[in-house]
Structure formats: C-alpha cells, structure tokens
Design an enzyme around this catalytic site. Structure first.
Site, PDB file in Angstrom:
ATOM      1  N   GLY A 501       0.815  -1.202   0.000  1.00  0.00           N
ATOM      2  CA  GLY A 501       0.000   0.000   0.000  1.00  0.00           C
ATOM      3  C   GLY A 501       0.851   1.255   0.000  1.00  0.00           C
ATOM      4  O   GLY A 501       0.518   2.263  -0.605  1.00  0.00           O
ATOM      5  N   ASP A 615       1.495  -4.053  13.620  1.00  0.00           N
ATOM      6  CA  ASP A 615       1.224  -4.802  12.398  1.00  0.00           C
ATOM      7  C   ASP A 615       2.090  -6.055  12.360  1.00  0.00           C
ATOM      8  O   ASP A 615       2.788  -6.328  11.390  1.00  0.00           O
ATOM      9  CB  ASP A 615       1.455  -3.916  11.168  1.00  0.00           C
ATOM     10  CG  ASP A 615       0.721  -4.445   9.934  1.00  0.00           C
ATOM     11  OD1 ASP A 615      -0.124  -5.355  10.091  1.00  0.00           O
ATOM     12  OD2 ASP A 615       0.995  -3.971   8.832  1.00  0.00           O
TER      13      ASP A 615
END
Ligand code: NAG
Ligand code: NAG
Ligand code: NAG
Ligand code: NAG
Ligand code: NAG
Ligand code: NAG
Ligand code: NAG
Ligand code: NAG
Ligand code: NAG
Length: 832
Positions: A501, A615
C-alpha cells in the site's frame, strides 16, 4: 455487480426546496455525514457532509487518492463531485454512542480520474459482522446503497477491500442512528404463513422503496433521509390501477406508526384497483421487482385508507409471490374504524430462488364485497444470509472472532501495507556498519539528530512525549535522489521485489556495492507520509539485531524513500506457504519465532515508553541469510499506551486475521495487541496456511479461530503442517500450542508479555532439542525435569538465540537491557 435488485437513487439536489422542508422529529444520536475526497464540507439541504480530508480521523488507509470529477455540479449532486480512491484495504471507523440500528449509506459515482477509471473498480465493503458488498462494481451513473444494521458495539468499522489488482472508491458516506421502532422483531413469515421473530439482529439492505402513486419523496422530505420512488415502472398492467393523492387525509394517531415509519406523501397517496364501476371486476393489481435470488427478503407494505367513505367497504387480499399474505384485509378494523390512519405489515419471504418478487392486491371474493383494494407504499429489504452476507455467498467470518463463545467479529482495515518481499542478502558495507555500530554505544542514539541543517523533514509534531521529537536532518543518512536512482537502475520495474500500500520495494546496489532494499512511497498518499515519518523515527531510535535496519532515507522532491538492509531470505510467510520454497524444520521455525519475539520484546521494553508495532504478521518478519528473524515495517508503530490516551481518536490499524479483538472493541492500544498478533503468527508457523482463507469451509476460514478450537480440545496435532508430521516432539508441540493459546486470550490482561512468550518459546525449543538428544523415543513432558542446564545444551554455533545469551551483557547495545531481563528470567525458571 450492477443490475438487479438495486435501488437506484439519483439524488436530486435543490437547496431552495430542501431548505423549505426541514426534517422534523427524530434527532439521530450518531450522525456521521462524510463527503469523501472533498477539500471542503458540503451542505445538502440542512445536512452538512463533512470533508474527510480536513477531518480524517475516521479514515484509515494505506493509500488513498482524492479524485475530482470534471462533471459540472448542475449534472450531479455536489456529493458526487469528489471521491476517495482507496488502494489497499482501508476503513472508516466511527465511535457509536447509541447502540441500535443505524443507516449505512454509501454513495458511488464512477468517473475517470487520472489513471483511475472507477467504472473498473472492484471491491468489497463490510462491517465487523456483515458483508455489505462483495466484488462490487458500478458501471453507470450514480448509485446510493442503503443498509441498516443494528450495531451493538461501541464502534463501527467499515472496511473497503479491493479485489485482486483493483481499487475501491467512495463519494460519500452516512452512518446515522435509526429510531428503535422502525424495525421491530416480529413479522409474518409467508410460505407457510406464520409468525416470524428475529428482525432485530438482521442486517438489511434497502432494495426497493416505493411510494405507490405519482409522487416521489426525496431524502430531504423524509424525516429519516429515505428516498421513495414511484411505482409506475413496476406495475404489470398500468390500466388496472388508478393513482390516488389525498395527503391531507392522513392522521398519524399514535406512537407506533409515525412519520418516521413513512411520511405523509407515502400514506397520503396510493394505487387503487380500477374496477371502473363494475361490481363483477375480478383481477389483481400486480407489481414486480427484481431481486437477487438466494436471499430472504423483508417486505413492508404500507396502507392507509384514504379512499373509503361511509358507503363502501374496503376489503381485499394481499399476495406475495402468488401466495396469500393477508386474506380479507379490512383496514378500518385495524384502525378502530378511523379512516386515514396509517398501518404497515411486515412479511418475510422464504429463501428466494427466483429473481423476482411479485406483490398483488385483489378482491376477496369470499366476502362478496365490492371489488376494491389499495396499496400506499412498499419496501423490499434484503436480509443477511446465514453467513452474515448481504451480497454473494461470502462469509462475514472473514473477520477474526475470538476463541470464546461470544463471537467478536473483527474486521479492520488492514493495511496491506507492505508486502516487502526482500530477497538476496547484502554483504554490508563494512564502513557504514561500523559507523552505525559506533553510534549504538549511546543508549539514546538518534541518527537524525537535531544537529545538521539543510532541508529537514519535520518529525514528531504529533507526538506528545518529548523524547520522540526529533528532526531528521542528519545528512549522513540522507541519500540524494540520484544515488537511489542509480542504485535501483532508475527504479527499474524488473527490480521490484515487493509491492504494498505504501509503494514499491526495489532491490538496489549502492555505489559501494552494498545491497539494499529501497522502499519508495507513493507521494500522493497522505497516510504514507505519516508512516514514512513513523518508520524513520522508530528505526532510527531503536536498533536491535532482530529489528530490520534502516540505512537511510530520501525526502528530496517530495519523495518518500526508505533504504533498508537487504534480507536474503525474504519473509517468514514466504517460507511457510504459497511460494514453493523448501519447508523449514521445526527447529528453524522455533528459532525464527524466538528471534521475532526477541525483537518485539525489545520494542515493548527497550525504552522508557513501550513501542507497539501494531502490524505483527508473518509478512513483516524477514529472514537474513542465516534465517535469522528481523521484525520489519514500523510504519504503524506507536508509543503506547499512555500517549494514546492523549489522542482523541485512536484508529484501529493492523492486518486482517491478526488483529486483536480487544483492541478493536475498546480502541485501546497496548503491547498485548502485538502479543495477540504474534499468537496468530505462531499458529501460522505451525499450520503453514494463510491466516484467512475464504476458500475453506466456514469453521476453517479464520486460522486463529480454527487452531484455537483444536488447541482447546487437545487436537492441535491434527492440523499441523504436513511437513512437520512426526517431526515435532509432543511436549514441544504442547508447549507451543499453550503459548499460542495464551497469546490469543480474549482479554489483554490474560495474555503473556512478549518476555514470557520468548521464555516459553525457548522452552519449547529445549523440549524439542533436548529430549531428542537424550531420549529419542520418549514423548513425556516429565522428561523435562531431567534436562539441564537449558542453555548449555544447545550448540552455540548454529543457534543465534544461544549466541546472544552467551554473549550476555556484552556490548553497550540497548537490547542488552531486555535481553538480560529475559536471561535472568531463564535462570530463575531453571531454579524451580
Ligand atoms: C478539483 O478541480 C478544480 C477545478 O478543476 C480544482 O480547482 C481543484 O483544486 C481540484 N480539487 C482537487 C482536490 O483536486
Ligand atoms: C439490537 O439487537 C439487540 C440484540 O442483539 C437487541 O437487544 C436490540 O433491541 C436491538 N436494537 C434495535 C434498535 O433493533
Ligand atoms: C471482481 O473481482 C473478483 C475477484 O478478482 C472477480 O472474481 C469478479 O469477477 C470481479 N467482478 C467483476 C464484476 O468483474
Ligand atoms: C450503461 O449505460 C449504457 C448506455 O447509457 C447502457 O447501454 C448499459 O446497459 C448500461 N449498463 C448498465 C450495467 O447499466
Ligand atoms: C417536499 O414536499 C413538498 C410538499 O410536501 C413538496 O412541495 C416539495 O416539492 C418536496 N420537496 C422535494 C425536494 O421533494
Ligand atoms: C380504468 O379502466 C378503464 C376500463 O378498463 C380504462 O378505460 C381506464 O383507462 C382505466 N384507468 C386508468 C387510470 O388506467
Ligand atoms: C390473484 O393472484 C393470486 C395469486 O397469484 C391468485 O391465486 C388469484 O387467483 C389471482 N386473482 C385473480 C382474480 O386473478
Ligand atoms: C397504533 O395504531 C395502529 C394503527 O391504528 C395500531 O395497529 C396499533 O395497534 C396502535 N398501537 C398502539 C400502541 O396503540
Ligand atoms: C443474519 O445475521 C444474524 C446475526 O449474525 C443472524 O442471527 C441471522 O440468522 C442472519 N440471518 C439469516 C437469515 O440467516
């Protein structure tokens, strides 16, 4: 999936008219109106859709683009003039103040913006509990999708997930409270006709909302912002019915049926059977509606007797899908003989295999009454299927639920952020390394110190603790753009080793021969800038052999480029499944887990304030040439939890399948969220399968749920990676399963610290190693008491873990603090 069963609502805006007709009555507690991608707020009537650019606390995305239509505002509503293009999984997250049913309205208008043709966008939208749209595409025109969902948690997350190689977009969004009495629990089930309970928990999609007669109702004229269209196009035979308008006749008489159920314009207009004065007329008035087959539908029929007078009697039958729904309906008996009082009736169809819903009214010949009949309004709402989906046969269980019986649907915007597939290693430029090493002696080493001058990227402005406030300006680590162009063969596409991303990751070779991984952020992404800064901040402050090293960065020409050490063996994920790489042994896997745990433990404890990675996943654990694990991708990291409380809204971030349900529910970030994600990684390592695999049967889709279920029943060995069968000592497996289970505890307080996890993993490794050495055929955990001493049993040469322990409190590396803690913990445990 444009086409059947969709309510096409063309929003017609006329500020003059809408100002004149301000909604009265219900005031929604939660009232989020968002104009996506717009630089300014947009007023539609008396409702203000706020810009999500100036007010971005609701949106979390790895990469989004503000798009600007070239259409003039006289053609489409201002809401449709701008859009947000979402690359990668993104979500809007709204605090919910009042539990209960809420509208979720999604506005789409596909236009072409730069290289993005929104007509080709293909994506899914879901809440924590329900799939709203699946592989959705919109080819033409503007479209508003309306859902109503009973929200029983303190927040609503709306995830936008692009399908493979595609993107998502959105023009505007509403999340608005609905009055409790709009949808009640009971209805009538048709086929067979009986009572139905259970509407309260249903997610509904408005498929058709029709006002019989000639008048449409715009959202501005409806107390709940609903749009009602006319019925003419749906009548099978237009001549058989006459439109009637008598709005003044409507008498709302009690609290059950109010303007919030349907406005005057709906109850005050209808279609009436056209019997042309012939008392022998015998026909039905029939409407047909396209719907998606494979779902149940809630059909709400609105009636209000605006046609009768004292002389005639209105009695008729109502049919749904050719089945009798009401025999001999006599409206006046429902309304205590007062005419003009609105009533409605709810019907639930069975699972429909047909793509049409047919509604008819016709005379009740059994009573001998005059042939007559009316219908004032009709709503057709799609009900979620047993998988929690409103679109397609996909499962809402895509989102992790905790191990306990209470299903905690969790979805969250996952930042597909960064699939850094780093490949071949680098022999590090020795001089650079030595330079780094020298600096590491200072425990407060910050490479981007406030010294130097020049172009500096201001950092830490969002941070409320003084320590993190630093300014990047150390030219030593700042690469000129041309140097990176050279290093990556001018960002040669064939040198790309990963895409995420944030942007692309290229392999590169610096002028001095050092191999590097170069992550180039997409300059359009605002979110990217924050992540870029966080990553530099984190990696420059924290150095550890189990954290991937940042070599430098480039912020010239609005570029956001990070330069890392090159990791020869790519991601842990790549070694587990899907890439055809040779399978890792159990010992290698344990060592990798231990290394990663060490990196995380250091993050959590290595400085005054714990750093939360946020994450943790197998794709963010990289392996060097010796398969030593290093934790990567600090773009989402945060200092927590204290600092968090000072922020108004904490965005839930993380990746699908790894996200801590408690963090999601309570929005409170602690180190234990990383522990949860790490628990998922542990099961991934054991089972060698993706954490979410929608192609599997529902109970297997979510790895955490599935593995936890087996672990709790003592059946973990049934689901291990086939490559490991017969190669794991039972005791080691038991220990490992136990650790993973604890990590996945529903509540953070019940989860171990990373330090505990680390120690227990070491123990699992010992159980594997030592038992094999001593008693090859003995599986019993009782053997462990005989294993002594833990550390000296392992060969330091091939065991990085031990190597570190053996070094003990050696060099002035920050990591020593945490390592020695673990070390003493080990020693203590041994003494038991
Ligand atoms: C949208 O377009 C207008 C005119 O074409 C321009 O002035 C404006 O800056 C653009 N806005 C964005 C967000 O790109
Ligand atoms: C929402 O669902 C809960 C049950 O999960 C129910 O108790 C509550 O009444 C519902 N609220 C509304 C407004 O439908
Ligand atoms: C959207 O993407 C999915 C998955 O890639 C694909 O199966 C589907 O056919 C696409 N939908 C459309 C309308 O192209
Ligand atoms: C889109 O519009 C074109 C012409 O305006 C029409 O031919 C086509 O059928 C429409 N497609 C859909 C999916 O509605
Ligand atoms: C709202 O309703 C009034 C009459 O009730 C009507 O005159 C007006 O046109 C309607 N406005 C819209 C925007 O539909
Ligand atoms: C009602 O029926 C009569 C006779 O069939 C027909 O002439 C008339 O046009 C119909 N009225 C409407 C409004 O369709
Ligand atoms: C009206 O429709 C119902 C259901 O399809 C059917 O049973 C009935 O015979 C119809 N009545 C007339 C007069 O056509
Ligand atoms: C309210 O009015 C409707 C229609 O007259 C009736 O069906 C309903 O029972 C009434 N409810 C109450 C609580 O009086
Ligand atoms: C819709 O979802 C709810 C909550 O998950 C579930 O209780 C209900 O059974 C589902 N509806 C259908 C028709 O399966």
């Amino acid at each position: 999936m444009m086409g059947i069963g969709e309510l096409k609502l063309f929003i017609w805006i006329s500020s003059a008219l809408s100002l004149a007709c301000i909604s009265i009555g219900f005031t929604p507690v939660d009232n989020y109106l968002i104009d996506c991608g717009s630089p300014t707020d947009t007023s539609i009537g008396n409702r203000v859709f706020v810009s999500d650019s100036s007010n971005s606390q609701f949106l979390k995305t790895s990469q989004s683009i503000l798009a600007n239509a070239t259409v003039s505002s006289s053609i489409v509503s201002p809401l449709y003039q701008t859009a947000r293009i979402l690359n990668g999984v993104s979500y809007y997250n709204f605090p919910i103040q009042r539990h209960g049913r809420h509208w979720i309205r999604l506005y789409f208008y596909p236009f072409v913006y730069k290289s993005y043709d929104m007509r080709t966008a293909n994506f899914s939208v879901s809440t924590q509990d329900f799939v709203l749209l699946s592989n959705f595409q919109i080819k033409n025109d503007s479209l508003m999708k309306e859902f109503s969902v009973n929200i029983t948690s303190d927040s609503l997350a709306l995830a936008f997930t692009p399908s493979d190689h595609s993107f998502a977009f959105l023009n505007a969004l509403e999340v608005v409270s609905v009055p409790d009495n709009l949808i009640v629990d009971d209805a009538n089930q048709i086929n067979p006709l009986k009572s139905y309970q259970g509407l309260l928990v249903q997610a509904l999609e408005t498929v058709w909302r029709i006002n019989m007669g000639t008048l449409a109702v715009s959202a501005q004229n409806d107390t709940l912002g609903r749009t009602w269209i006319t019925d003419e196009a749906f009548l099978r035979n237009k001549n058989l019915a006459i439109p009637i308008t008598k709005i003044g006749a409507v008498k709302y008489s009690n609290d059950t049926v109010t303007r919030d159920i349907a406005p005057d314009t709906v109850y005050g207009t209808c279609r009436r059977m056209n019997s042309s004065g012939d008392p022998n007329s015998n026909f039905n008035v029939t409407w047909e509606f396209n719907v998606d087959p494979g779902f149940e539908y809630l059909i709400r029929l609105h009636f209000c007797d605006i046609v009768s007078n004292a002389a005639n009697q209105l009695i008729f039958n109502v049919y749904i899908n050719s089945l009798i729904a009401v025999q001999g309906l006599e409206l006046s008996t429902l309304t205590f003989n007062i005419l003009g009082v609105p009533v409605y009736r709810d019907f639930v169809t069975g699972l429909s295999s047909s793509s049409k819903i047919v509604v008819s009214i016709g005379p009740d010949t059994s009573t001998g009454s005059y042939p007559d009949g009316i219908l004032n309004g009709l709503e057709i709402m799609k009900m979620n299927n047993s998988k929690g989906s409103l679109d397609g046969d996909v499962s809402a269980a895509l989102f992790p639920s905790s191990g306990s019986s209470k299903k905690v649907g969790v979805l969250v915007g996952a930042i597909l952020g960064v699939v850094i597939v780093l490949a071949a290693i680098a022999l590090f430029l020795m001089s650079r390394r030595r330079r780094l090493a020298r600096k590491q002696h200072s425990k407060t080493w910050i490479p981007f110190s406030t010294s130097g001058g020049g172009n500096s990227l201001s950092m830490g402005s969002k941070s409320s603790n003084g320590t993190a406030t630093s300014v990047i300006s150390n030219l030593e680590y700042r690469f000129p753009f041309v140097a990176l162009q050279e290093a990556t063969n001018n960002f040669d596409e064939s040198w790309v080793i990963g895409v995420g991303g944030f942007g692309k990751v290229y392999r590169g070779v610096l002028g001095d021969g050092t191999k590097v991984a170069v992550k180039r952020g997409n300059p359009l992404s605002q979110q990217g800038l924050a992540e870029f800064q966080t990553e530099i901040q984190m990696l420059s402050q924290f150095r550890h052999r189990h954290l991937v090293s940042l070599i430098g960065y480039c912020d010239e020409r609005k570029e956001m480029i990070l330069v890392y050490e090159y990791m020869e063996n790519g991601t842990l994920k790549g070694h587990l499944y899907g890439s055809g790489l040779p399978s890792l042994s159990w010992k290698q896997r344990l060592e990798i887990c231990i290394g990663a745990a060490r990196g995380l433990h250091y993050l959590h404890t290595g400085s005054v304030k714990p750093i939360i990675h946020r994450d943790v996943k197998s794709a963010n654990i990289l392996l060097d040439e010796n398969l030593m694990a290093k934790v990567a991708d600090f773009g989402l990291s945060k200092t927590g939890p204290e600092i968090d409380k000072t922020h108004v809204s904490t965005a839930v971030k993380g990746s699908f399948g790894y996200l801590d349900p408690e963090y999601f529910r309570r929005q409170q970030l602690t180190e234990k969220s990383d522990v949860y994600s790490f628990g998922v990684v542990l099961f991934e390592v054991l089972c060698a399968r993706p954490v979410i695999d929608p192609s599997l049967p529902r109970e297997k889709v979510n790895l955490a749920e599935w593995a936890l279920n087996h672990q709790k029943r003592g059946l973990l060995e049934q689901i291990i990676d086939p490559n490991l069968v017969g190669k794991i000592r039972l005791a080691s497996l038991r220990k490992f399963g136990e650790i993973a289970e604890k990590c996945l505890s529903e509540y953070g307080v019940d989860r171990p610290t990373m330090g505990d996890v680390l120690w227990n993993l070491e123990y699992a490794l010992q159980l594997q190693e030592s038992v094999i050495q001593n008693e090859p055929d003995e599986d019993s955990i009782n053997q462990i008491g005989d294993v002594s001493p833990l550390i000296s049993n392992v060969n330091p040469v091939d065991d990085t873990v031990t190597a570190e322990k053996v070094r003990g409190s050696s060099v002035g590396d920050l990591s020593d603090v945490s390592i020695s803690k673990v070390f003493s913990q080990l020693i203590k445990s041994e003494g038991r």
